[in-house]
Design a protein around this motif. Structure first.
Motif, short mmCIF file in Angstrom:
data_model
loop_
_atom_site.label_atom_id
_atom_site.label_comp_id
_atom_site.label_asym_id
_atom_site.label_seq_id
_atom_site.Cartn_x
_atom_site.Cartn_y
_atom_site.Cartn_z
N ALA A 1 -110.88 -38.80 -27.58
CA ALA A 1 -111.63 -37.69 -28.18
C ALA A 1 -112.65 -37.14 -27.18
O ALA A 1 -112.87 -35.93 -27.08
CB ALA A 1 -112.31 -38.14 -29.48
N LYS A 2 -113.28 -38.05 -26.43
CA LYS A 2 -114.26 -37.60 -25.45
C LYS A 2 -113.59 -36.89 -24.27
O LYS A 2 -114.15 -35.96 -23.71
CB LYS A 2 -115.09 -38.79 -24.94
CG LYS A 2 -115.95 -39.46 -26.00
CD LYS A 2 -116.93 -38.49 -26.67
CE LYS A 2 -117.59 -39.14 -27.87
NZ LYS A 2 -118.37 -38.17 -28.68
N TYR B 1 -136.54 -52.47 -23.06
CA TYR B 1 -137.79 -51.77 -23.39
C TYR B 1 -138.37 -51.10 -22.14
O TYR B 1 -138.79 -49.95 -22.16
CB TYR B 1 -138.79 -52.77 -23.98
CG TYR B 1 -140.00 -52.14 -24.63
CD1 TYR B 1 -139.96 -51.75 -25.97
CD2 TYR B 1 -141.17 -51.93 -23.92
CE1 TYR B 1 -141.06 -51.17 -26.57
CE2 TYR B 1 -142.28 -51.34 -24.51
CZ TYR B 1 -142.22 -50.97 -25.84
OH TYR B 1 -143.31 -50.38 -26.43
N ASP C 1 -108.17 -54.19 -33.73
CA ASP C 1 -108.28 -52.81 -34.14
C ASP C 1 -109.44 -52.10 -33.45
O ASP C 1 -109.40 -50.89 -33.24
CB ASP C 1 -108.45 -52.74 -35.67
CG ASP C 1 -108.29 -51.32 -36.18
OD1 ASP C 1 -107.27 -50.70 -35.83
OD2 ASP C 1 -109.19 -50.83 -36.89
N GLU D 1 -124.91 -37.38 -23.92
CA GLU D 1 -124.19 -37.08 -25.16
C GLU D 1 -125.09 -36.61 -26.30
O GLU D 1 -124.77 -35.63 -26.98
CB GLU D 1 -123.38 -38.31 -25.59
CG GLU D 1 -122.56 -38.06 -26.83
CD GLU D 1 -121.47 -39.10 -26.98
OE1 GLU D 1 -120.40 -38.92 -26.38
OE2 GLU D 1 -121.68 -40.09 -27.70
N ALA E 1 -121.43 -24.84 -28.71
CA ALA E 1 -120.16 -25.55 -28.61
C ALA E 1 -119.93 -25.91 -27.14
O ALA E 1 -120.49 -25.27 -26.25
CB ALA E 1 -119.02 -24.67 -29.11
N PRO E 2 -119.11 -26.94 -26.89
CA PRO E 2 -118.89 -27.35 -25.49
C PRO E 2 -118.48 -26.20 -24.58
O PRO E 2 -118.96 -26.10 -23.45
CB PRO E 2 -117.80 -28.41 -25.62
CG PRO E 2 -118.01 -28.99 -26.98
CD PRO E 2 -118.47 -27.86 -27.84
N ARG F 1 -111.58 -43.21 -29.39
CA ARG F 1 -112.86 -42.57 -29.08
C ARG F 1 -112.82 -41.96 -27.69
O ARG F 1 -113.27 -40.84 -27.47
CB ARG F 1 -113.99 -43.61 -29.11
CG ARG F 1 -114.66 -43.79 -30.46
CD ARG F 1 -116.02 -44.46 -30.29
NE ARG F 1 -115.96 -45.77 -29.68
CZ ARG F 1 -116.73 -46.19 -28.68
NH1 ARG F 1 -117.64 -45.37 -28.15
NH2 ARG F 1 -116.61 -47.40 -28.19
N LEU G 1 -125.94 -33.02 -26.26
CA LEU G 1 -124.85 -32.13 -26.68
C LEU G 1 -124.68 -32.18 -28.19
O LEU G 1 -124.53 -31.14 -28.85
CB LEU G 1 -123.54 -32.54 -25.99
CG LEU G 1 -122.36 -31.64 -26.34
CD1 LEU G 1 -122.52 -30.27 -25.68
CD2 LEU G 1 -121.04 -32.26 -25.92
N ILE G 2 -124.74 -33.39 -28.75
CA ILE G 2 -124.52 -33.54 -30.19
C ILE G 2 -125.57 -32.77 -30.99
O ILE G 2 -125.28 -32.20 -32.03
CB ILE G 2 -124.55 -35.04 -30.56
CG1 ILE G 2 -123.28 -35.72 -30.04
CG2 ILE G 2 -124.69 -35.24 -32.06
CD1 ILE G 2 -123.30 -37.23 -30.18
N GLY G 3 -126.79 -32.75 -30.48
CA GLY G 3 -127.86 -32.05 -31.20
C GLY G 3 -127.87 -30.55 -30.95
O GLY G 3 -128.65 -29.82 -31.57
N SER G 4 -127.00 -30.10 -30.04
CA SER G 4 -127.04 -28.70 -29.65
C SER G 4 -126.18 -27.83 -30.56
O SER G 4 -125.13 -28.27 -31.04
CB SER G 4 -126.56 -28.55 -28.21
OG SER G 4 -126.46 -27.17 -27.88
N ARG H 1 -108.17 -50.40 -30.40
CA ARG H 1 -107.50 -49.14 -30.69
C ARG H 1 -108.54 -48.03 -30.91
O ARG H 1 -108.44 -46.93 -30.38
CB ARG H 1 -106.63 -49.30 -31.95
CG ARG H 1 -105.73 -48.11 -32.22
CD ARG H 1 -105.64 -47.54 -33.64
NE ARG H 1 -106.46 -48.05 -34.70
CZ ARG H 1 -107.35 -47.30 -35.36
NH1 ARG H 1 -107.58 -46.05 -35.01
NH2 ARG H 1 -108.04 -47.82 -36.36
N ARG H 2 -109.57 -48.37 -31.67
CA ARG H 2 -110.60 -47.36 -31.95
C ARG H 2 -111.34 -46.95 -30.68
O ARG H 2 -111.71 -45.79 -30.51
CB ARG H 2 -111.57 -47.87 -33.01
CG ARG H 2 -110.98 -47.76 -34.41
CD ARG H 2 -111.91 -48.26 -35.48
NE ARG H 2 -113.20 -47.58 -35.50
CZ ARG H 2 -114.17 -47.88 -36.35
NH1 ARG H 2 -114.01 -48.85 -37.24
NH2 ARG H 2 -115.30 -47.22 -36.32
#
Lengths: 632, 632
Positions: free
Chosen positions: B88-89, B209, B77, B38, B47-48, B85, B41-44, B80-81
């Motif tokens: 969204a993924k 670690y 709650d 992930e 777009a997907p 999430r 992708l987030i740093g790229s 639900r979140r």
């Protein structure tokens, strides 16, 4: 049992090189004596009497011979051999001029744990040692087979009750096992044969592996070495404090650097310990940095003008020109940036070595004279152009990457600016950007100096270390250590890496020794600031759309806010209490240094570490190789 | 549930660079697919849908999206979140073209451990996933809050009993906690959603670690990854095997190197696993090296003559000259050294790059054709001058530092020597030196390649890794890994360091890529050999007197023997069973490479590691800086 003066010592294993090189480095750094680590002697071509002569020439005492392993509790013939080994070492110590030896608790599989037998062994060897004028020091290794706690070692030494048998305390062995420091109060000061100190980062791993690879100097790790030393001083012990550091990096670092830092760390920890128990100390107390007053850039000609324009687009206004020098002052809220274009002097010399760069910072303190005195006591050099520091409006100390730290008393700040600069009515910067003060400064240093600069800030100004972070640059891992004043008003991060292609490494390669790469400014309305910068065309760092899509999934933020953050390139983090942190980055000036605007809510204490990888990936897209003509 | 063919995959986190660079490296190395990590992708900036297009262009499948954290067992709650999430993924995965997602067991402080609740969560999300055509894979993190064992994860997946919910097995998470491999037999193959593999050195430290910094490729560490994979194959799983490696060094190593080694390690481990359970495998079995038949040096002109003289003083006799080439053969017992002074060909090219050096070794095997076929299957290149490998008397593979490994069938050895060389009646070497065979070869490689060469020897020839050693050079730590054939008849050590001033580092700096620095020869009477060499004036390494004084204290050796060892410069070590090991070193030829004579008694299996620091300190006294004109 101990020498009469507090003295600094170091085990030869802590330093790089041949035995001769180690001894010279220790002497040059000002140590009073050394522990001879057996392997260093065994590998040396110098006979023991030659080592002794060299120590005499260098003015170093041979304070300890170490280690002697697997002595106590051996059965049968192994016991005889252990005593024979000890006698052979006593002969050697006689040649060497060493009067005490470290006997570490046995790890031998055949060693027996019966207390009486161990006591008998020490009493018998103590008699032999007494005849030879030698003192035995018993140290509990953290991984000793039967004895691995200084409380047990002390019970044995107390039972032995022999004038030539004492205890050796080692901070790593005790603190790594969380043995309470106040247990030292049970120990009689004159039975402490020697004290070894090491700090270490707080890592949860096998004690032996941690000890052999990760030890560092007091003031570089997370153990309570100050409290440990305080309890030892409380017993009345007034002998040497000695460093025994096993550290992979120290083994290859310049011995001079480690030795100098070593002396500094001992002076620091002794002073800190004395303060804890209200004993008098020669050193002035650490003066906290009240705030960063200014950041000074060195640049000339066209670069100076471009830099000024860059500042203006970021919301800074030209507010002053130096009365006698080619130096300008730029301001936004309580943040001062200075551009020094002088053709002579420190800034010019720094520019010659590093190019356009941050060459100095100025910090507000309550009492700069006390800082200077403490720096002198810690061997931190003051900057002294042509030997006439008195002529400077502001005294300065050497800092990261060869830059300077100017010291300014809080009550003289406004007067100083007025005296040195006349106000200009230059164009105002972007209206709407509202940086209020400097949040933190980020420095990049050579990995060999990563721990050194942590000690500097902690010992000199009493900054506190926060948890270390590994930052993921697309080209490798960057180690980042944040330090800050107790109230958080002054913060600095030290960054270093072994990965040659990271942004940090490329920054280091540019100049000669690293320095400040990044200045973070506090704003109270990052959205307004970002919009204002956008309106004026400031070059800010683009953040990829994927980042904000993920943000929406991670945090309970409303869609409009996320859309606005995405539009403006604002990053976000939140701590476990829900305190928020917003970040906005400028593009780097000539790929060299950059600014960040941050907004902290509800006491968020970090630096947005989860976003660092995204920021680095974004900056990475402007790598010189990829787009040689673009401005980052 | 799994694709139809066994395929190699790699998680993008395992490779250096931007997402684009990672994907290209994976494709070039021959991976069939990737796990999209992930953060990459987030740093790229892609777009997907652009990533998907790039994957298509590169012929890579997007086999997994990962990780999805802190999903199961959340109260109120937060539950639900977590579902929001996940949804969204799922949207993102749809764009990306990924059909399965890794859900790792929760570490969230609020997560509840009630089994029923967790099962319900997965069943509910499984229904949503099914509608989206997505498969959920549940992985037990070794440090998960409630679920940290694949047996627990499997119990949950089994209870969930949903066509779109499976288990993901990761060798590190299971083997780091010593979970028995045979527990995998309880798992149904078609419920295994994905398999991730990583090896790691055996270190006793905090699991997180260890996992984040020390993972490495199967065949580079000490975990039983082969056994883990064997049990997975036994379940009938025939999906991808994928690498998920978090390793500080891999983050900065060239992605090409890590990706190539990664494919090789998967091919190796799949083959090894199949052999364990008697499944057919395409790859020929590893052929053990029977022995080292010769060491080839490249040298010309005056150097070739000097090298020959050096060999003679060390007891080697010139016994042959090549029938067509400027190549000579030197012999002592069963040890052959070859000096290649040809002006053309491989040795000449190697000489141009590295100077006078060891450019090749020759090894005896039972079936060289099988070795070549296995090498080809593992992507290890054969040496092919001008594309005509068939012309070579001996086929060869690429080896450390760009050197070659010639392959010789045991039954053709004598014929080959006779065919290629005519015997000379050159002067005999020192009489009395009696090396019998080669004990081991020591190579120095760049630290970036340290693990790579371990994989090479283990995967190609089935060599076994011994415990790793840290060797103390006066200028820093050197990592040393010994590998050997099961019977010990062929041994090699791989050495690497980050410390720039060590002997190893200076050896590396001399040439372009390291290589063999040191050849150890077995003798059955090291005292006679040492005396003979002394009598003939061979340049041997002086060992300081302190070393032998300590030896007398450490071991029960008689004084006369120690005196003789001191006189002759012989080192000694002893294992815990009392088995002895004697060592004698030559001075290095032009400070480049050197010889060692060793004698092993009673099955001593090591390499005299306790003496390495003494040897290095002695060699260090001949550093170029110290005595620029001396010969080491």
């Amino acid at each position: 049992m101990s020498p009469t003066l507090p003295q600094n010592a170091i085990a030869t294993v802590s330093l790089r090189g041949t035995l001769e090189e180690k001894l010279k480095a220790a002497a040059v750094a000002g140590f009073a004596g050394v522990e001879i680590f057996e392997n260093d002697l065994i590998g040396s071509a110098l006979a023991p009497y030659e080592v002794r002569a060299m120590l005499d020439d260098l003015g170093l005492a041979c304070m300890l011979y170490q280690p002697f392993r697997d002595f106590e509790g051996m059965p049968g013939d192994l016991r005889r051999r252990a005593f024979d080994r000890a006698k052979a070492k006593f002969d050697l110590m006689d040649e060497l001029g060493a009067d005490r030896i470290l006997i570490c608790s046995s790890c031998h599989p055949a060693a027996l744990g019966e207390r009486e037998r161990i006591v008998d062994d020490f009493r018998e060897l103590g008699d032999i040692a007494q005849q030879r004028g030698i003192i035995l020091g018993y140290e509990a290794l953290a991984w000793g087979r039967h004895v691995n706690d200084h409380r047990d070692a002390w019970a044995i030494v107390e039972a032995v009750d022999h004038p030539h048998v004492g205890i050796i305390l080692d901070s790593f062995h005790s603190l790594s096992r969380n043995i309470p420091n106040d247990s030292i109060r049970a120990i009689t000061g004159d039975k402490i044969a020697f004290v070894q100190l090491a700090d270490a980062p707080l890592l949860d791993m096998d004690l032996l592996y941690w000890s052999r690879h990760f030890r560092n100097l007091p003031g570089q790790g997370g153990l309570d070495v100050e409290g440990f030393v305080a309890e030892i001083l409380r017993t009345g012990y007034d002998g040497p404090l000695s460093l025994e550091i096993f550290n992979d990096r120290f083994r290859s670092n310049a011995a001079r650097l480690v030795a100098e830092d070593g002396c500094r760390s001992l002076d620091y920890v002794r002073d800190a310990a004395k303060r804890l128990i209200d004993q008098p100390t020669d050193m002035p107390a650490p003066q906290p940095v009240l705030s960063a007053e200014f950041v000074e850039f060195t640049a000339d000609g066209r670069d100076a003008a471009r830099l000024g324009s860059n500042f203006a687009t970021l919301g800074f206004t030209l507010v002053g020109e130096h009365r006698h020098k080619k130096v300008t002052r730029w301001r936004q809220g309580g943040v001062n940036l200075v551009i020094n274009a002088e053709p002579k002097g420190f800034a010019s010399a720094y520019r010659a070595a590093q190019g356009t760069a941050i060459c100095a910072i100025g910090v507000r303190v309550k009492d700069k004279a006390a800082v200077l005195a403490r720096a002198a006591a810690l061997g931190i050099k003051a900057y002294s152009p042509e030997g006439r520091p008195g002529r400077l409006a502001m005294p300065a100390l050497r800092g990261v990457g060869g830059s300077l730290v100017y010291l300014i008393d809080a009550d003289e700040v406004e007067g100083l600016w007025a005296r040195e600069f006349h106000a200009t009515d230059g164009d105002a910067g972007v209206v709407g950007a509202d940086a209020r003060s400097i949040d933190h400064l980020a420095a990049v240093v050579h990995n060999d100096e990563f721990l050194s600069w942590q000690l500097y800030w902690r010992a000199l100004f009493g900054l506190e270390a926060r948890a270390a972070q590994d930052v993921i640059d697309p080209s490798g891992l960057v180690h980042s250590q944040a330090l800050q004043s107790a109230d958080g008003a002054f913060r600095v991060t030290i960054n270093a890496t072994d990965a040659r292609e990271t942004l940090s490494a490329r920054f280091l390669d540019h100049g000669i020794g690293g320095g400040y790469q990044h200045v973070a400014l506090i704003t109270d309305d990052i959205f307004a600031t970002a919009q204002a910068l956008r309106d004026e065309g400031a070059a800010m760092l683009d953040i990829p759309v994927n980042y904000h899509a993920d943000l929406a999934a991670r945090f309970d933020l409303d869609d409009a806010m996320i859309a606005r953050m995405a539009d403006l390139g604002i990053l976000y983090d939140e701590d476990s209490d829900g305190a928020g942190f917003w970040q906005l980055y400028s593009r780097a000036f000539d790929k060299l240094f950059f600014f960040e605007f941050v907004q902290r809510a509800n006491g968020y204490a970090g630096y947005g570490a989860p976003n660092a990888g995204v920021r680095l990936a974004a900056q990475n897209r402007f790598r010189p190789e990829a787009t040689p003509t673009a401005t980052l």
